[in-house]
Design an enzyme around this catalytic site. Structure first.
Site: not given
Length: 446
Positions: A82, A152, A176
């Site tokens: 990420k 996210s 997330s």
């Protein structure tokens, strides 16, 4: 495996093929780069992908194989991270259109562990700006590009679902990892506490942040978790049966879910019953404390991180963060102390749910609806985390796993385990996965 493309092989299969010299890390890299070239124009799951850097890593991994130096269980396997995770050889942008590219001097702790295990760090997966939100634009859902991938960690889940990388590393504050895993039909683990180090990962809310793996199978998720947590890898995966295991079904969360999600989860529950599990109906505890606890802790910490940027107008384009700053900025010391006390009470209430009913596991939907369109998101955003945020506050380990489809879109369930029982939790999820083939389904994109 010969009848499937390389990009559809599991992490364990890929690593075994490299270790046995059946495949070269260079072949793996080229296969995933080709796949990303086809899928990425639609999915847009990478904030940074440098094919030449991938090839150089793969060539080094191949040379190590020839020299008899096998690094570990991820040798030569392409793994994404990420874009809030520091990488010394790639920029970190935090998903922000205004933040300048950061070129970290060193890798985050989890990236160092990936490299020590031999992984090829394939690229930086997209994220909602500073890991706040669930849309993760411009990433599209591989099952229906008109819909969001979740956030996210949406880029991580979408890339894994689209077979653009073998697995990825995400982060989870209020859901997330789990929300995009459910939306994209993959597996995602929110570990217990500090089992996985946070060093070098942007802190959205340090109290609640967790770093964890996203993969296509539970087996791969455990393999990656062991690497990230610094645990010994194992050549086998113990899979106990589910017969006689007492599992609590969070029935109020099931009732709050949309009809199509509820129907799919009910089928999964029926499968558990047929496998001999002993199901117990339970109600989510301490729900009256969730709102004050989350506002007082998570939003307060988000506000502290972004107050200066908001004052300078750098976040005028981001209503989610501005809203968090407005709400969290109003939390004074007394309210913060009360919120932290509420978090502790929530944790004790969930612990008591296990002990009071003699449960080994809990089960609930991950999200009460399937992946929505960006147009629908403003109405649904608060509801998206309604079943994940309470568990973030509980401190318990949670894994989201695909259990079927509703109108062509994936549905996930959350397996919830006792505090610290991450590996036992994964073993149970793997036992369920062995009864199904949902994890083998491939999206049409690319």
């Amino acid at each position: 495996m010969a009848d499937r493309p390389i990009t559809s092989w599991s992490v364990r299969e890929l690593a075994h093929a490299v270790a046995s010299a059946e495949l070269s890390p260079v072949e793996l890299a080229e296969a995933f780069l080709e796949r990303a070239e086809r899928a990425e124009p639609v999915v847009r799951a990478f904030a940074h992908l440098d094919p030449e850097l991938v090839r150089r890593q793969a060539e080094r991994a191949a040379a190590e194989v020839v020299a008899g130096r096998w690094r570990g269980p991820l040798h030569g396997v392409p793994i994404g991270v990420k874009d809030i995770v520091d990488t010394a050889d790639m920029p970190t942008r935090y998903g922000s259109p205004v933040w300048p590219d950061i070129h970290p001097a060193r890798d985050a702790a989890v990236v160092r562990r990936l490299r020590e295990a031999g992984a090829v760090v394939f690229g930086k997966n997209t994220t909602q700006e500073f890991a706040v939100g669930i849309a993760c634009a411009p990433t599209a859902n591989p099952w229906d590009p008109r819909r969001v991938a979740g956030g996210s960690s949406g880029g991580s889940a979408a890339a894994v679902a689209a077979r653009e990388c073998a697995a990825s590393v995400g982060s989870d504050t209020g859901g997330s990892i789990r929300i995009p895993a459910a939306f994209c039909g993959v597996v995602g683990l929110r570990p217990t506490g500090d089992r996985v180090p946070h060093d070098g990962v942007w802190p959205a809310s340090p109290t609640l942040d967790r770093v964890g793996p996203i993969a296509r199978t539970v087996d791969d998720t455990e393999l990656l978790f062991r690497c990230l947590a610094g645990l010994p890898s194992t050549s086998d995966f113990p899979v106990p049966g589910l017969a006689g295991v007492r599992i609590g079904v969070v029935t109020d969360w099931l009732a709050e879910s949309d009809d199509d999600v509820r129907d799919v989860v009910a089928e999964a529950i029926g499968l558990l019953e047929r496998a001999g599990a002993r199901l117990v109906e339970v109600t989510a505890p301490a729900m009256d404390l969730v709102g004050p606890a989350y506002r007082g802790v998570a939003l307060h910490e988000v506000a502290a991180a972004h107050r200066a940027g908001a004052a300078r107008g750098l976040l005028d384009h981001n209503p989610a963060i501005l809203g968090a700053v407005a709400v969290g900025g109003g939390v004074d010391e007394r309210a913060l102390s009360a919120a932290r006390n509420a978090v502790a009470r929530i944790g004790r209430a969930w612990d008591a749910l296990f002990t009071g009913h003699g449960l080994r596991l809990l089960l609930s939907p991950t999200v009460p609806f399937t992946a929505c369109t960006p147009v629908d998101l403003p109405v649904l955003e608060m509801r998206a985390g309604s079943l994940t945020i309470p568990l973030s506050l509980s401190g318990l380990p949670v894994v989201s796993q695909p259990v079927g489809f509703a109108n062509g879109l994936p549905v996930g369930v959350q397996w919830i385990g006792p505090r610290g029982a991450d590996l036992e939790l994964l073993a149970a999820a793997r036992a369920y996965e062995g009864l199904t083939d949902w994890h083998t389904a491939e999206p049409p994109v690319g």
